[in-house]
Scaffold this motif. Structure first.
Motif, mmCIF file in Angstrom:
data_model
loop_
_atom_site.group_PDB
_atom_site.id
_atom_site.type_symbol
_atom_site.label_atom_id
_atom_site.label_comp_id
_atom_site.label_asym_id
_atom_site.label_seq_id
_atom_site.Cartn_x
_atom_site.Cartn_y
_atom_site.Cartn_z
ATOM 1 N N GLN A 210 0.834 -1.196 0.000
ATOM 2 C CA GLN A 210 0.000 0.000 0.000
ATOM 3 C C GLN A 210 0.874 1.253 0.000
ATOM 4 O OE1 GLN A 210 -3.207 -0.661 -0.216
ATOM 5 N NE2 GLN A 210 -3.085 -2.823 0.345
ATOM 6 N N PRO A 211 0.340 2.368 -0.480
ATOM 7 C CA PRO A 211 1.051 3.636 -0.279
ATOM 8 C C PRO A 211 1.228 3.885 1.213
ATOM 9 C CG PRO A 211 -0.733 3.895 -1.864
ATOM 10 C CD PRO A 211 -0.912 2.545 -1.245
ATOM 11 N N THR A 212 2.405 4.285 1.603
ATOM 12 C CA THR A 212 2.692 4.480 3.030
ATOM 13 C C THR A 212 1.734 5.480 3.665
ATOM 14 O OG1 THR A 212 5.030 3.962 2.663
ATOM 15 C CG2 THR A 212 4.476 5.144 4.685
ATOM 16 N N ASP A 213 1.411 6.549 2.937
ATOM 17 C CA ASP A 213 0.549 7.570 3.547
ATOM 18 C C ASP A 213 -0.877 7.079 3.766
ATOM 19 O OD1 ASP A 213 -0.266 7.581 0.913
ATOM 20 O OD2 ASP A 213 0.192 9.691 0.542
ATOM 21 N N SER A 214 -1.299 6.055 3.016
ATOM 22 C CA SER A 214 -2.647 5.523 3.242
ATOM 23 C C SER A 214 -2.733 4.832 4.594
ATOM 24 C CB SER A 214 -3.035 4.555 2.123
ATOM 25 O OG SER A 214 -2.254 3.373 2.159
ATOM 26 N N LEU A 215 -1.640 4.204 5.014
ATOM 27 C CA LEU A 215 -1.592 3.592 6.349
ATOM 28 C C LEU A 215 -1.489 4.657 7.428
ATOM 29 C CD1 LEU A 215 -1.177 1.076 8.252
ATOM 30 C CD2 LEU A 215 1.281 1.443 7.892
ATOM 31 N N LEU A 216 -0.596 5.614 7.228
ATOM 32 C CA LEU A 216 -0.352 6.624 8.265
ATOM 33 C C LEU A 216 -1.547 7.553 8.438
ATOM 34 C CD1 LEU A 216 3.381 7.511 7.503
ATOM 35 C CD2 LEU A 216 2.450 5.835 9.111
ATOM 36 N N LYS A 217 -2.291 7.805 7.353
ATOM 37 C CA LYS A 217 -3.476 8.657 7.463
ATOM 38 C C LYS A 217 -4.492 8.039 8.414
ATOM 39 C CE LYS A 217 -7.148 10.816 4.713
ATOM 40 N NZ LYS A 217 -7.682 11.048 3.343
ATOM 41 N N ILE A 218 -4.759 6.737 8.231
ATOM 42 C CA ILE A 218 -5.689 6.050 9.129
ATOM 43 C C ILE A 218 -5.130 6.014 10.544
ATOM 44 C CG2 ILE A 218 -6.850 3.869 9.607
ATOM 45 C CD1 ILE A 218 -6.761 3.281 6.601
ATOM 46 N N MET A 219 -3.842 5.716 10.651
ATOM 47 C CA MET A 219 -3.203 5.634 11.964
ATOM 48 C C MET A 219 -3.394 6.911 12.766
ATOM 49 S SD MET A 219 0.836 5.033 12.778
ATOM 50 C CE MET A 219 1.402 6.735 12.872
ATOM 51 N N MET A 220 -3.207 8.054 12.122
ATOM 52 C CA MET A 220 -3.285 9.324 12.838
ATOM 53 C C MET A 220 -4.732 9.784 13.031
ATOM 54 S SD MET A 220 -0.191 9.835 13.618
ATOM 55 C CE MET A 220 -0.133 11.526 14.209
ATOM 56 N N HIS A 221 -5.589 9.553 12.034
ATOM 57 C CA HIS A 221 -6.972 10.048 12.121
ATOM 58 C C HIS A 221 -7.772 9.355 13.216
ATOM 59 C CE1 HIS A 221 -7.588 12.332 8.078
ATOM 60 N NE2 HIS A 221 -6.461 12.649 8.672
ATOM 61 N N ARG A 222 -7.587 8.031 13.341
ATOM 62 C CA ARG A 222 -8.363 7.328 14.370
ATOM 63 C C ARG A 222 -7.480 6.875 15.531
ATOM 64 N NH1 ARG A 222 -9.792 2.157 10.706
ATOM 65 N NH2 ARG A 222 -7.996 0.827 11.147
ATOM 66 N N SER A 223 -6.231 7.339 15.514
ATOM 67 C CA SER A 223 -5.287 6.986 16.576
ATOM 68 C C SER A 223 -5.209 5.468 16.725
ATOM 69 C CB SER A 223 -5.692 7.631 17.908
ATOM 70 O OG SER A 223 -4.649 7.516 18.857
ATOM 71 N N ASP A 224 -4.880 4.790 15.632
ATOM 72 C CA ASP A 224 -4.873 3.335 15.599
ATOM 73 C C ASP A 224 -3.587 2.785 16.225
ATOM 74 O OD1 ASP A 224 -4.414 0.573 14.434
ATOM 75 O OD2 ASP A 224 -6.410 1.018 13.622
ATOM 76 N N ASN A 225 -3.734 2.139 17.367
ATOM 77 C CA ASN A 225 -2.568 1.633 18.100
ATOM 78 C C ASN A 225 -1.853 0.511 17.348
ATOM 79 O OD1 ASN A 225 -3.066 3.349 20.382
ATOM 80 N ND2 ASN A 225 -4.651 1.925 21.046
ATOM 81 N N PHE A 226 -2.630 -0.381 16.751
ATOM 82 C CA PHE A 226 -2.049 -1.510 16.021
ATOM 83 C C PHE A 226 -1.203 -1.023 14.850
ATOM 84 C CE2 PHE A 226 -2.796 -4.862 12.676
ATOM 85 C CZ PHE A 226 -1.900 -5.783 13.206
ATOM 86 N N PHE A 227 -1.725 -0.099 14.062
ATOM 87 C CA PHE A 227 -0.969 0.437 12.938
ATOM 88 C C PHE A 227 0.299 1.146 13.414
ATOM 89 C CE2 PHE A 227 -4.722 0.885 9.721
ATOM 90 C CZ PHE A 227 -4.782 -0.494 9.643
ATOM 91 N N ALA A 228 0.217 1.824 14.541
ATOM 92 C CA ALA A 228 1.388 2.536 15.063
ATOM 93 C C ALA A 228 2.479 1.557 15.490
ATOM 94 C CB ALA A 228 0.984 3.427 16.227
#
Length: 285
Positions: A210-228
């Motif tokens: 995946q594009p890296t920013d597609s992961l980081l966008k979700i990570m930051m928007h919903r504060s996703d602990n698993f993605f972090a």
């Protein structure tokens, strides 16, 4: 005010993780490292990518690539290569059933989340992935008046038990064991999978997911602990060739973050740990 004082940063820690991921992961995530042994056999090495078979990501180029082979040999969970604990230091381990505290691993699959949906017609729950139906304990009374369910899991095993409760759909983290990964891969991809715990081998190719920013966008928007957490492990894998939170944090503090006004105590990627300590001036920096 008190900008030089230490505070427990909680999910502000993701700002630091996000910076490291933006700098080191490139524009696309390494979804899998691999070597093609012959026309039908593929050897793969996982990279910690949390998007693999994750419902947030409909496009799955890694899965489509793996489907082309009849046999997949997965060399994962190297005992001397990686040092990954399912749960971080200072996490509220009592909350292990909550989907905000998903176990980490070098081969996350389907978000490391099991889904249970109660079906009163069959008096049990439909389970996804199906692997967790093995040994599933159904302790519901034989009554048509049941309004909902509650699901429990053993702390250190993927043993699930269903009792009467007030929920119809429940999502609970599972532990990404070798057996779970192997079954879910075979069931999802319809190919033969062999897993091994030997130290990782040399691989000559990479397929991106995946594009890296597609992961980081979700990570930051919903504060996703698993993605972090997985993002930090991927940075570790990229820089150090191993997935180790402690080592990559030490490396980043000595390089990218060495000029922070107050030396932080940095423990995890998500901020779940109560041991994290940063100052406001660190985040301004």
């Amino acid at each position: 005010h008190q900008g030089e004082h230490y505070f427990i940063p909680a999910s502000n820690t993701k700002i630091i993780t996000c910076y490291a991921a933006m700098k080191y992961l490139g524009d696309s995530l390494e979804g899998m490292r691999y070597t093609i042994k012959d026309d039908t056999t593929l050897q793969i090495q996982p990279t910690g990518d949390p998007t693999f078979l994750h419902p947030d990501f409909i496009n799955q180029p890694v899965a489509e690539f793996l489907k082309k082979f009849k046999l997949i040999k997965c060399f994962a969970f190297g005992p001397t290569k990686n040092k990954i604990n399912y749960y971080g230091d200072g996490w509220s381990w009592n909350d292990y059933l909550d989907d905000y505290m998903v176990p980490t691993g070098d081969f996350p699959i389907a978000g490391n989340i099991a889904h249970f949906k109660f079906d009163p017609k069959i008096h049990t729950a439909n389970i996804s992935p199906k692997f967790f139906g093995k040994g599933f304990k159904n302790w519901l009374p034989h009554s048509s008046n049941i309004q909902g369910i509650k699901i429990y899991r053993s702390f250190d095993q993927n043993d699930f038990t269903m009792v009467e409760g007030n929920q119809h759909e429940i999502s609970i983290p599972f532990i990404p064991t070798l057996a779970a990964v192997e079954f879910i891969l075979e069931d999802s991809l319809k190919v033969k999978v062999e897993t091994d715990m030997y130290d990782w081998l040399a691989y000559n190719s990479v397929i991106y997911s995946q594009p890296t920013d597609s992961l980081l966008k979700i990570m930051m928007h919903r504060s996703d602990n698993f993605f972090a957490e997985q993002s930090l492990l991927m940075v570790s894998n990229k820089i150090l060739g191993t997935m180790n939170d402690e080592k990559i944090i030490d490396t980043l503090l000595k390089t990218d973050f060495k000029e922070m006004p107050q030396q932080p105590k940095w423990v995890d990627g998500s901020g779940l740990s109560r041991y994290n300590l940063f100052s406001p001036q660190d985040f301004v920096f």
